[in-house]
Design a protein around this motif. Structure first.
Motif, PDB file in Angstrom:
ATOM      1  N   ALA A 255       6.730  12.137  -1.326  1.00  0.00           N
ATOM      2  CA  ALA A 255       7.084  10.905  -1.125  1.00  0.00           C
ATOM      3  C   ALA A 255       8.327  10.619  -0.616  1.00  0.00           C
ATOM      4  CB  ALA A 255       7.205  10.270  -2.630  1.00  0.00           C
TER       5      ALA A 255
ATOM      6  N   ASN B  88       0.649  -1.136  -0.031  1.00  0.00           N
ATOM      7  CA  ASN B  88      -0.028  -0.082  -0.078  1.00  0.00           C
ATOM      8  C   ASN B  88       0.761   1.397   0.137  1.00  0.00           C
ATOM      9  OD1 ASN B  88      -2.370  -1.409   0.039  1.00  0.00           O
ATOM     10  ND2 ASN B  88      -2.722  -1.420   2.158  1.00  0.00           N
TER      11      ASN B  88
ATOM     12  N   ALA C  89       2.462   1.594  -3.318  1.00  0.00           N
ATOM     13  CA  ALA C  89       1.395   2.253  -4.143  1.00  0.00           C
ATOM     14  C   ALA C  89       1.158   3.676  -4.188  1.00  0.00           C
ATOM     15  CB  ALA C  89       0.079   1.251  -4.128  1.00  0.00           C
ATOM     16  N   VAL C  90       0.934   4.163  -2.994  1.00  0.00           N
ATOM     17  CA  VAL C  90       0.755   5.631  -2.809  1.00  0.00           C
ATOM     18  C   VAL C  90       2.123   6.421  -3.434  1.00  0.00           C
ATOM     19  CG1 VAL C  90       1.189   7.299  -1.199  1.00  0.00           C
ATOM     20  CG2 VAL C  90      -0.417   5.139  -0.628  1.00  0.00           C
TER      21      VAL C  90
ATOM     22  N   ASN D 260       4.023  14.519  -7.981  1.00  0.00           N
ATOM     23  CA  ASN D 260       4.208  15.103  -6.757  1.00  0.00           C
ATOM     24  C   ASN D 260       5.169  14.229  -6.064  1.00  0.00           C
ATOM     25  OD1 ASN D 260       3.960  16.348  -4.243  1.00  0.00           O
ATOM     26  ND2 ASN D 260       1.733  15.521  -3.889  1.00  0.00           N
ATOM     27  N   THR D 261       6.397  14.298  -6.192  1.00  0.00           N
ATOM     28  CA  THR D 261       7.430  13.711  -5.635  1.00  0.00           C
ATOM     29  C   THR D 261       8.167  13.897  -4.219  1.00  0.00           C
ATOM     30  OG1 THR D 261       9.094  14.437  -6.792  1.00  0.00           O
ATOM     31  CG2 THR D 261       8.228  12.228  -7.548  1.00  0.00           C
TER      32      THR D 261
ATOM     33  N   LYS E  61       3.690   9.491 -10.472  1.00  0.00           N
ATOM     34  CA  LYS E  61       3.159   9.382 -11.609  1.00  0.00           C
ATOM     35  C   LYS E  61       2.152  10.982 -11.882  1.00  0.00           C
ATOM     36  CE  LYS E  61       2.109   4.617 -12.107  1.00  0.00           C
ATOM     37  NZ  LYS E  61       0.986   3.563 -12.061  1.00  0.00           N
ATOM     38  N   SER E  62       1.774  11.374 -10.712  1.00  0.00           N
ATOM     39  CA  SER E  62       1.346  12.648 -10.542  1.00  0.00           C
ATOM     40  C   SER E  62       2.045  13.870 -10.697  1.00  0.00           C
ATOM     41  CB  SER E  62       0.160  12.705  -9.456  1.00  0.00           C
ATOM     42  OG  SER E  62       0.657  12.950  -8.237  1.00  0.00           O
TER      43      SER E  62
ATOM     44  N   ASP F 218       4.224   5.396  -5.683  1.00  0.00           N
ATOM     45  CA  ASP F 218       3.894   5.259  -7.332  1.00  0.00           C
ATOM     46  C   ASP F 218       3.026   6.303  -7.861  1.00  0.00           C
ATOM     47  OD1 ASP F 218       5.893   3.403  -7.332  1.00  0.00           O
ATOM     48  OD2 ASP F 218       4.598   1.692  -7.419  1.00  0.00           O
ATOM     49  N   ASN F 219       1.895   6.386  -6.984  1.00  0.00           N
ATOM     50  CA  ASN F 219       0.801   7.323  -7.523  1.00  0.00           C
ATOM     51  C   ASN F 219       1.428   8.935  -7.465  1.00  0.00           C
ATOM     52  OD1 ASN F 219      -0.849   5.257  -8.450  1.00  0.00           O
ATOM     53  ND2 ASN F 219      -1.994   5.209  -6.166  1.00  0.00           N
ATOM     54  N   MET F 220       2.190   8.956  -6.443  1.00  0.00           N
ATOM     55  CA  MET F 220       2.588  10.260  -6.386  1.00  0.00           C
ATOM     56  C   MET F 220       3.559  10.731  -7.240  1.00  0.00           C
ATOM     57  SD  MET F 220       2.940  11.367  -2.141  1.00  0.00           S
ATOM     58  CE  MET F 220       3.208   9.817  -1.452  1.00  0.00           C
TER      59      MET F 220
END
Length: 98
Positions: A86, A69, A72-73, A82-83, A79-80, A75-77
């Motif tokens: 992270a 989980n 995944a969070v 917003n690193t 992709k958007s 990875d989603n950041m």
């Protein structure tokens, strides 16, 4: 622990077998009862070991799921775009040698 309990139960069984036809009916009843108790001790040890194994497996699965989980969070950041958040949750620990 489980092995020790089983060894004790086997030891009792061997003693009981060695005493075959050397006891009165009342003494044979005592031997049968102690065999039953020894069997119950072994069964309880087996059940406890199974429960401990199951609990550890469940905990390990929960840790793995939490890691998936979190990944995944991240990875989603990424992709958007917003690193920045992270990487803010990482902790670096250094140990100095004396």
């Amino acid at each position: 622990m489980k092995l020790i309990v089983k060894a004790a139960a086997v030891g009792l069984a061997v003693l009981a077998l060695g005493a075959c036809n050397k006891h009165t009916a009342a003494a044979d009843n005592v031997v049968a009862n102690t065999d039953a108790v020894a069997d119950n001790i072994v069964a309880a040890a087996d059940n406890k070991a199974d429960n401990i194994t199951a609990a550890a497996s469940n905990k390990a699965d929960a840790v793995r799921a939490a890691g998936e989980n979190k990944a995944a969070v991240i990875d989603n950041m990424a992709k958007s775009g917003n690193t920045s958040t992270a990487t803010t949750n990482t902790t670096t620990t250094t140990t100095k040698k004396k």
